[in-house]
Design a protein around this motif. Structure first.
Motif, short mmCIF file in Angstrom:
data_model
loop_
_atom_site.label_atom_id
_atom_site.label_comp_id
_atom_site.label_asym_id
_atom_site.label_seq_id
_atom_site.Cartn_x
_atom_site.Cartn_y
_atom_site.Cartn_z
N TYR A 43 -17.57 15.65 1.53
CA TYR A 43 -18.77 14.89 1.52
C TYR A 43 -18.36 13.37 2.13
O TYR A 43 -19.50 12.82 2.56
N MET A 59 -24.78 10.36 3.08
CA MET A 59 -25.11 11.06 1.96
C MET A 59 -26.04 10.15 1.37
O MET A 59 -26.10 8.84 1.50
N VAL A 66 -26.21 15.55 0.88
CA VAL A 66 -25.11 15.35 2.16
C VAL A 66 -25.33 15.73 3.16
O VAL A 66 -25.99 17.14 3.36
N GLN A 97 -24.30 17.74 5.60
CA GLN A 97 -23.13 18.53 6.02
C GLN A 97 -23.28 19.21 7.33
O GLN A 97 -22.12 19.34 7.98
#
Ligand code: HEC
Ligand code: HEC
Length: 412
Positions: free
Chosen positions: A292, A297, A363, A365
């Motif tokens: 993370y 984020m 987040v 990702q």
């Protein structure tokens, strides 16, 4: 020979003197050519620009000749042939802000005097005033919504809600009440903030050439804090963050407005229903997994109420964490409905009450913001949530400290 020249000079001066006198009094065509037409020149700033950043200009009320102009203005209800002093156009020009720019006040006085003189002369001129009504349009051609959008108070409101709300991040080096040390090294140019003055700051940003009218994404006010060009203050925020989006929302709109890109109401940008303002509070997330901490984020905060968790977040924080110390920290921005007085809220520095909160972690990702910096987090980016409780004092020492949710299984 010599006397001849002298005589002709005297004669010429005499003619000039009489005609100047004549023009000032009654020749509407001459007054028009000498005093009105120059006001229509493209490079001539009109007093309207003091309140309208674009969209209206005095030149839009001037045609090529006196008759065409007078007839069109009269047909549009802007001049009053019976009582020239009561002409609406004069009211329009006389409109002035409370604390205006002295230079524009002078320009306004000249415009007003020129039009006053010319309208009275034209109203007395049988040929001009007697001409039949015309349906030729006069005045601005843009729809009222576009003209409204380009008003300076609207431009300033957008600046406040998109850029001014972030000034604290820049003030230490760019505000004259805080940057003495930096000024010594880099000079006065570095002070583009005027403390406690959003309008003054916007004017400075413009005057210092920090907005690029050819390509808003290449504006220094954006590229410096992004670190896309060398910046003495290093990277202040990254692409795809709320701050990046908001800086660009203002810059894109400002440039489109100033360069006349909007022609219809439908082309104007939609205003978001929710606005954010900085609170006095900070949030720190600890034990942040590397998966993370390396990514962009956003943490949305929902507050507990008698009806359960609020459906829309009351506040949010976004940015990048620090994988080295497994932490994320940021200023909390409260989410408010646009119906509130945003300019006032920005100055108030509201504080979130203590109590129960639900922090939802989103987040990036898949690094979607790297491909599209306008990407907005959705449910598929939600990696977990954490509840916290208790008092929440202002300031960052200490901030509110919460733990990160665990890395969701199956992601990484
Ligand atoms: C002191 C500020 C100020 C100045 C100077 C000013 N205006 Fe305006 N103008 C406004 C405001 C505010 C409005 C919004 C409607 C209203 O309040 O009348 C407006 C509205 C307008 C509109 C109508 C658009 C709409 O909202 O429906 C036109 C056209 C216009 N102005 C033209 C001009 C022209 C031409 C000049 C210069 C001769 C000028 N204005 C100077 C403040 C100003
Ligand atoms: C730690 C100090 C520091 C912070 C904080 C900082 N800057 Fe800077 N900034 C500098 C220095 C030093 C310069 C001069 C050298 C250079 O041009 O990079 C500069 C230059 C600039 C310039 C160019 C000014 C000019 O007229 O040439 C802009 C624009 C700018 N910064 C924007 C920002 C923005 C926006 C923020 C906040 C989001 C910010 N800076 C935060 C130190 C800082």
């Amino acid at each position: 020979m010599k006397t001849g020249i002298l005589q002709s000079i005297l004669l010429v001066s005499l003619i000039v003197a009489t005609s100047v006198h004549g023009i000032a009094d009654d020749n509407a065509n001459e007054v028009f050519a000498r005093r009105i037409l120059p006001l229509a020149k493209a490079d001539k700033p009109s007093s309207c620009t003091e309140c309208h950043a674009a969209g209206v200009n005095l030149s839009q009320y001037i045609r090529d000749d006196a008759s065409a102009t007078f007839v069109a203005l009269r047909s549009a209800g802007l001049v009053n042939s019976e009582q020239p002093e009561k002409s609406k156009l004069l009211e329009l020009i006389a409109r002035a802000p409370d604390k205006g720019d002295p230079l524009l006040a002078k320009i306004r006085a000249e415009e007003l005097e020129a039009f006053r003189t010319w309208i009275s002369a034209a109203a007395k001129d049988a040929q001009i005033a007697g001409a039949p009504a015309s349906s030729a349009p006069i005045g601005p051609t843009l729809p009222p919504e576009v003209i409204r959008h380009a008003r300076r108070d609207r431009v300033l409101a957008s600046f406040i809600e998109n850029i001014w709300i972030e000034r604290e991040r820049c003030a230490g080096c760019h505000s004259p009440d805080k940057n003495q040390r930096v000024v010594k090294e880099h000079g006065d140019q570095i002070s583009w903030i005027v403390s406690n003055d959003a309008a003054g700051t916007l004017a400075k940003i413009i005057n210092h050439g920090l907005i690029n009218l050819d390509d808003p994404n290449k504006s220094k006010i954006l590229q410096k804090p992004l670190g896309e060009v060398e910046h003495g203050g290093h990277v202040k925020f990254t692409r795809g963050t709320r701050t990046d989006k908001q800086f660009r929302r203002f810059l894109d709109d400002y440039v489109a407005t100033l360069t006349g890109k909007y022609h219809t109401a439908a082309e104007l940008p939609q205003q978001p229903d929710l606005v954010v303002v900085a609170t006095a509070q900070h949030l720190r997330v600890v034990e942040l997994p590397r998966a993370y901490a390396e990514k962009l984020m956003r943490i949305d905060l929902h507050r507990w109420t008698d009806d359960g968790w609020t459906s829309t977040p009351v506040a949010s924080v976004d940015g990048r964490g620090n994988p080295k110390n497994a932490m994320f920290q940021g200023v909390v921005f409260a989410t408010l409905p646009r119906t509130m007085d945003i300019a006032k809220e920005v100055e108030t520095r509201r504080q979130l009450p203590g109590g129960r909160y639900l922090a939802k972690f989103y987040v990036d990702q898949g690094d979607r913001t790297a491909k599209n910096r306008d990407y907005e987090f959705g449910e598929s980016d939600l990696v977990g949530q954490v509840e916290f409780d208790g008092p929440w004092p202002a300031g960052y020492s200490p901030p509110k400290i919460i733990k990160s949710p665990e890395v969701a299984s199956g992601r990484q």
